[in-house]
Design a protein around this motif. Structure first.
Motif, PDB file in Angstrom:
ATOM      1  N   VAL A 148       0.829  -1.223   0.000  1.00  0.00           N
ATOM      2  CA  VAL A 148       0.000   0.000   0.000  1.00  0.00           C
ATOM      3  C   VAL A 148       0.856   1.263   0.000  1.00  0.00           C
ATOM      4  N   ASP A 149       1.849   1.330   0.885  1.00  0.00           N
ATOM      5  CA  ASP A 149       2.655   2.562   0.962  1.00  0.00           C
ATOM      6  C   ASP A 149       3.456   2.781  -0.319  1.00  0.00           C
ATOM      7  N   ASP A 150       4.055   1.722  -0.854  1.00  0.00           N
ATOM      8  CA  ASP A 150       4.805   1.832  -2.108  1.00  0.00           C
ATOM      9  C   ASP A 150       3.899   2.222  -3.270  1.00  0.00           C
ATOM     10  N   THR A 151       2.728   1.616  -3.313  1.00  0.00           N
ATOM     11  CA  THR A 151       1.789   1.907  -4.400  1.00  0.00           C
ATOM     12  C   THR A 151       1.345   3.360  -4.335  1.00  0.00           C
ATOM     13  N   ARG A 152       1.064   3.826  -3.128  1.00  0.00           N
ATOM     14  CA  ARG A 152       0.626   5.214  -2.943  1.00  0.00           C
ATOM     15  C   ARG A 152       1.717   6.187  -3.392  1.00  0.00           C
ATOM     16  N   ALA A 153       2.971   5.819  -3.120  1.00  0.00           N
ATOM     17  CA  ALA A 153       4.081   6.689  -3.535  1.00  0.00           C
ATOM     18  C   ALA A 153       4.229   6.705  -5.059  1.00  0.00           C
ATOM     19  N   ALA A 154       3.855   5.582  -5.704  1.00  0.00           N
ATOM     20  CA  ALA A 154       4.043   5.469  -7.156  1.00  0.00           C
ATOM     21  C   ALA A 154       2.837   5.977  -7.939  1.00  0.00           C
ATOM     22  N   VAL A 155       1.662   5.882  -7.334  1.00  0.00           N
ATOM     23  CA  VAL A 155       0.413   6.248  -8.023  1.00  0.00           C
ATOM     24  C   VAL A 155      -0.222   7.388  -7.232  1.00  0.00           C
ATOM     25  N   THR A 156       0.225   8.602  -7.497  1.00  0.00           N
ATOM     26  CA  THR A 156      -0.176   9.717  -6.622  1.00  0.00           C
ATOM     27  C   THR A 156      -1.469  10.394  -7.062  1.00  0.00           C
ATOM     28  N   GLU A 157      -1.928  10.108  -8.275  1.00  0.00           N
ATOM     29  CA  GLU A 157      -3.061  10.879  -8.783  1.00  0.00           C
ATOM     30  C   GLU A 157      -4.430  10.299  -8.425  1.00  0.00           C
ATOM     31  N   ILE A 158      -4.462   9.112  -7.804  1.00  0.00           N
ATOM     32  CA  ILE A 158      -5.735   8.533  -7.359  1.00  0.00           C
ATOM     33  C   ILE A 158      -5.582   8.044  -5.918  1.00  0.00           C
ATOM     34  N   PRO A 159      -6.698   7.909  -5.205  1.00  0.00           N
ATOM     35  CA  PRO A 159      -6.611   7.375  -3.841  1.00  0.00           C
ATOM     36  C   PRO A 159      -6.219   5.898  -3.859  1.00  0.00           C
ATOM     37  N   VAL A 160      -5.248   5.540  -3.027  1.00  0.00           N
ATOM     38  CA  VAL A 160      -4.840   4.142  -2.834  1.00  0.00           C
ATOM     39  C   VAL A 160      -5.091   3.833  -1.355  1.00  0.00           C
ATOM     40  N   ILE A 161      -5.971   2.892  -1.109  1.00  0.00           N
ATOM     41  CA  ILE A 161      -6.440   2.673   0.257  1.00  0.00           C
ATOM     42  C   ILE A 161      -6.158   1.253   0.707  1.00  0.00           C
TER      43      ILE A 161
END
Lengths: 221, 221
Positions: A81-94
């Motif tokens: 989750v944390d890595d994905t959020r850092a890589a995909v910043t333009e949508i919510p990653v929950i």
């Protein structure tokens, strides 16, 4: 209408179906489209630190394909989750554990976690510490269920209720978080048995995604 | 269909109207009924610790009349929220500051608060400490606006944007909470100007009430 990818980061179709069922009520009341997927290359269950580490990059790779307006990672270890959020910043990653804890903060003073087995408790503690909310944790207790046993509704219901009662009576929890993405079917029974709010993390994660989209919480300058 | 009482705990009709406008989008997408009220006996604005103390019992008394399925207390000092929750246990009682902070936890690592004036910062700090989430606070800064000035959209917009930028640039905030129930009209402008999620506490509070009702989070044995 936006598209919410609810990603089961293991390869089990049975778990994906259980996740779909747990948010059927939310799906019926939102205008957004919920899409359910599993990761075919992942293990059937995510049980060890090695499993969590292995599926993290698969979660990120799936999110990076860019066909969703929000991603909900439906495993209580919040893999990738944390890595994905850092890589995909333009949508919510929950992550559903994170969302489940925040929902618990809203509906109780101190939360208890019902975990499947003892091995996950240390992993949860690290996540809770990393989120800076350890002060609100009453306790995390194992229901002593294998993933296979957790599919036996009768057996698992009894153990989940017993564990929830212990969290309330001994640890002082006044809200309970189900510490697995596949326990949603136990929520109404546990809530009824102990008279405290019970949070299904998958429902909490999808509700957070719906709020993020309805309120347009991600906006880049 | 359930009935959500959105209670403005001051006596200003203008503030009540602004609160109604800030959640018009949520009202349009939920099946629940939102009812907006003010407290006619309360001061026109809640600015001091004495004001907070004075309106707390009025909030509790209003909630105790029992005609709502959820109560959202729409003032960023959360006046009377803890006492009301202790007295009215069968329905969700939500303070907008608390709900705003939890929404911020979901959408950023460290939150900044834009306060109207310096006097409220100490009050916010106590609340944040009481909620056990100080580790996630980046900073709380005053936009140096009186309640009257905050009604001047041009002046207040400039100050709110400047304060939000300082919270991001100097304090490291990656999500901003508007520290007043009457600042909702500034949210899209601030979010656009700084490219970070901005939380209107009234929207966060109403969203939490809707989730609580949709997911049946309050169930007594």
């Amino acid at each position: 209408m936006a598209r919410i990818l609810v990603l089961n980061p293991n390869s089990s179709e049975k778990v994906t179906d259980s996740i779909r069922r747990s948010v059927a009520g939310l799906a019926a009341t939102t205008s957004h489209q919920l899409v359910f997927e599993r990761l075919p290359e992942a293990p059937l269950g995510i049980e060890s630190d090695a499993d969590v580490a292995a599926v993290g990059p698969m979660v990120r790779a799936r999110a990076l394909t860019g066909d969703a307006d929000a991603v909900v990672v439906a495993c209580f270890s919040d893999p990738g989750v944390d890595d994905t959020r850092a890589a995909v910043t333009e949508i919510p990653v929950i992550g559903v554990a994170e969302a489940g804890y925040y929902a618990a903060l809203q509906f109780g003073r101190r939360f208890g976690v019902v975990s499947l087995g003892p091995a996950s408790i240390a992993r949860h503690a690290l996540r809770i510490e990393g989120l800076g909310i350890t002060a609100r944790l009453a306790g995390d207790r194992s229901a002593d269920l294998t993933v296979e046993q957790s599919g036996d509704e009768g057996l698992s219901r009894e153990r989940v209720i017993e564990t929830g009662k212990t969290l309330a009576d001994r640890d002082g929890a006044d809200v309970i978080v189900l510490g697995c993405a596949g326990m949603g079917n136990q929520r109404p029974f546990l809530q009824q048995a102990i008279g405290l709010p019970v949070i299904d993390p998958v429902q909490a994660g999808v509700a957070a995604a719906i709020s993020a989209l309805n309120l347009d919480y991600i906006a880049k300058a």
